[in-house]
Design a protein around this motif. Sequence first.
Motif, PDB file in Angstrom:
ATOM      1  N   ALA A   1       0.825  -1.211   0.000  1.00  0.00           N
ATOM      2  CA  ALA A   1       0.000   0.000   0.000  1.00  0.00           C
ATOM      3  C   ALA A   1       0.860   1.262   0.000  1.00  0.00           C
ATOM      4  N   ILE A   2       1.930   1.246   0.800  1.00  0.00           N
ATOM      5  CA  ILE A   2       2.821   2.415   0.861  1.00  0.00           C
ATOM      6  C   ILE A   2       3.499   2.617  -0.493  1.00  0.00           C
ATOM      7  N   ALA A   3       3.961   1.523  -1.083  1.00  0.00           N
ATOM      8  CA  ALA A   3       4.639   1.624  -2.378  1.00  0.00           C
ATOM      9  C   ALA A   3       3.686   2.151  -3.451  1.00  0.00           C
ATOM     10  N   ALA A   4       2.452   1.681  -3.395  1.00  0.00           N
ATOM     11  CA  ALA A   4       1.460   2.145  -4.376  1.00  0.00           C
ATOM     12  C   ALA A   4       1.259   3.652  -4.251  1.00  0.00           C
ATOM     13  N   GLU A   5       1.275   4.148  -3.035  1.00  0.00           N
ATOM     14  CA  GLU A   5       1.074   5.579  -2.804  1.00  0.00           C
ATOM     15  C   GLU A   5       2.292   6.389  -3.245  1.00  0.00           C
ATOM     16  N   ARG A   6       3.500   5.838  -2.988  1.00  0.00           N
ATOM     17  CA  ARG A   6       4.719   6.573  -3.324  1.00  0.00           C
ATOM     18  C   ARG A   6       4.957   6.597  -4.838  1.00  0.00           C
ATOM     19  N   GLY A   7       4.703   5.494  -5.499  1.00  0.00           N
ATOM     20  CA  GLY A   7       4.709   5.491  -6.960  1.00  0.00           C
ATOM     21  C   GLY A   7       6.056   5.329  -7.630  1.00  0.00           C
ATOM     22  N   ASP A   8       7.163   5.331  -6.875  1.00  0.00           N
ATOM     23  CA  ASP A   8       8.482   5.168  -7.511  1.00  0.00           C
ATOM     24  C   ASP A   8       9.102   3.799  -7.222  1.00  0.00           C
ATOM     25  N   GLY A   9       8.280   2.901  -6.681  1.00  0.00           N
ATOM     26  CA  GLY A   9       8.793   1.557  -6.402  1.00  0.00           C
ATOM     27  C   GLY A   9       9.309   1.373  -4.991  1.00  0.00           C
ATOM     28  N   SER A  10       9.341   2.457  -4.225  1.00  0.00           N
ATOM     29  CA  SER A  10       9.951   2.367  -2.894  1.00  0.00           C
ATOM     30  C   SER A  10       8.909   2.326  -1.781  1.00  0.00           C
TER      31      SER A  10
END
Lengths: 241, 241, 241
Positions: free
Chosen positions: C122-131
């Motif tokens: 979920a966090i990665a989806a929100e950040r959008g750069d793979g991290s």
Amino acid sequence: MATYVLVHGAWHTGKELEPVAAAIRAAGHRAFTPTIKGNRSGDSKTTGLDEAIESIVDYLIENDLRDIVLVGHSYGGMIITGVADRVQDRIRRLVYWNAFVPNNGESVLDMVPRPFAAMFEAIAAERGDGSVTLPFPIWREAFINDADFDTAQRAYRALNPHSLKTLVDKIALKVNPAELLVAKSYVNCTEDTSLPHDEPWHPRLSQKLGLFRLVQVPGSHELCFSNPARLAQAILDAGRD
Amino acid sequence: MATYVLVHGAWHTGKELEPVAAAIRAAGHRAFTPTIKGNRSGDSKTTGLDEAIESIVDYLIENDLRDIVLVGHSYGGMIITGVADRVQDRIRRLVYWNAFVPNNGESVLDMVPRPFAAMFEAIAAERGDGSVTLPFPIWREAFINDADFDTAQRAYRALNPHSLKTLVDKIALKVNPAELLVAKSYVNCTEDTSLPHDEPWHPRLSQKLGLFRLVQVPGSHELCFSNPARLAQAILDAGRD
Amino acid sequence: MATYVLVHGAWHTGKELEPVAAAIRAAGHRAFTPTIKGNRSGDSKTTGLDEAIESIVDYLIENDLRDIVLVGHSYGGMIITGVADRVQDRIRRLVYWNAFVPNNGESVLDMVPRPFAAMFEAIAAERGDGSVTLPFPIWREAFINDADFDTAQRAYRALNPHSLKTLVDKIALKVNPAELLVAKSYVNCTEDTSLPHDEPWHPRLSQKLGLFRLVQVPGSHELCFSNPARLAQAILDAGRD
């Protein structure tokens, strides 16, 4: 400077936590050691859990305490959970020290092995005034296993009979501890054998807190007698932001 | 002043416990370190458990020892359990230090994982004189993990081949340890990996004692070599009233 | 004199392990603190596990390091396992410090509770750069529970966003760790609550090593910040022959 309120366990009073409070004060904080209703001199031994919780709520209000690090030992975990549920706005952090963590509708006896509950009920039936006591051999070997014999005896003499009703009554909470929006810590004394090894304090009860900070320290269930300074340091590590 | 008798484990003799005994004596007590039959120089490696137990009973009688704090390490737990069953009136307290706790009819091999038993039987079959030894890599990594390499090697050279029969024989007891009316303690070295993590010494075996006092201390199964003074303190904490 | 290479965990770089390395050097050894590909300044946050492992293999070869005590922290356990599988002849001993121990075909996310994996995704989806990043309250209470607030904050600011792909990718190994013919140790910080109590680091993951040496030390998952000297001593106890 923080404000610590130390809530004792069954059979104890606040007086037995004074050496712990003194060490917390020496570190620059305020520390209070109220005695729960039911354990004060002359209290009825038919005191219930609700009255017991309310007596500590009253203490916080009467002394106008706010931004409190509220510490509960053993049965005191029931009390601090109930207090936080009622006056959450006064609490900065809850610290459970080998303490019961109840969800809504649970009692102390729901969280101990059935043979313990049966032993308490048998002792109370024999005593006849609503109170239970702890046999010395169990106290010495399973509660205060890290102290010398003289300390174990001296501490045993300080205990007072405890109202069984406070252990039988089921707690009424608006919200379970895991959902309570207050910071939480659990202090686990690593040689605490007052509960049996297959139904331990930690992690069985601690994990009911949801996200919490674990602090572990060598010692028995009664580290307040065997090494109050070491316990105070653990409480400070648990209570800081 | 108390009287401590330290009973060694498999592959050891009393001599390896002398540094522990010396620290106990320095604290003002008497301390004895007999060697069990089967581990003395020249002993037959087909010695059985009954003879092994009897050799320590004989030692206590010959030295007229009474009011004893009887300490057993590892396999020594079999011995002290058997001794207490036979001469209970001479025992003040039993102290199990990462030791086997047998009920009537159990052997050491009944309390270790099946692969360990198979390894011992394979080694004994190869040696041919009834004895088993421990491969050095297992000793170094799983038994004496807290020592430096030189200590691990020096200690390994002190070991003697151990009679497999003492590990296979089932103990005959009049009463199981939980029902034995003698005070009991368990010293648990917290980094003891000589038994696997899913079949540990404590609480798996300790809880067979019924009511007992737990003392924990950092260290491996062979703390007698890596830190005898620390072990002695743990034994004193376990052995006092 | 031994050669230590310390491989950091997710969100970290080698720089955060410098105080640990300094203490190891002060004990007379060489110590290196490479940063894994994906965690270096400017690295793509879509770096995969294979590239990450290869970056440490490259480091060892470029610096011509041999006879290495290779230490991995947390996610770093994936890296050292992969490195040992590729250049086993350069490794003297593997030391896992509250680290993942993968068998062939396993990923980090295979070894953490499903809710953790869902949170990372979920966090990665929100950040959008793979991290992915770690929320501060989880960091403070469950990762660095033994430090004061300032240390917890300072350490948090040193973290860098971590490539989710390195946690999702399944490792390719020629041989599982238990069968790898290299000496192995596991350092377990006893107050590490970064994994939940029913899916702990030790013994759940450590026992995948087969025969290994256990070293335990008081401290949280982030003992590198709260007490680097104590951690260095534990690593030295784990890393010696």
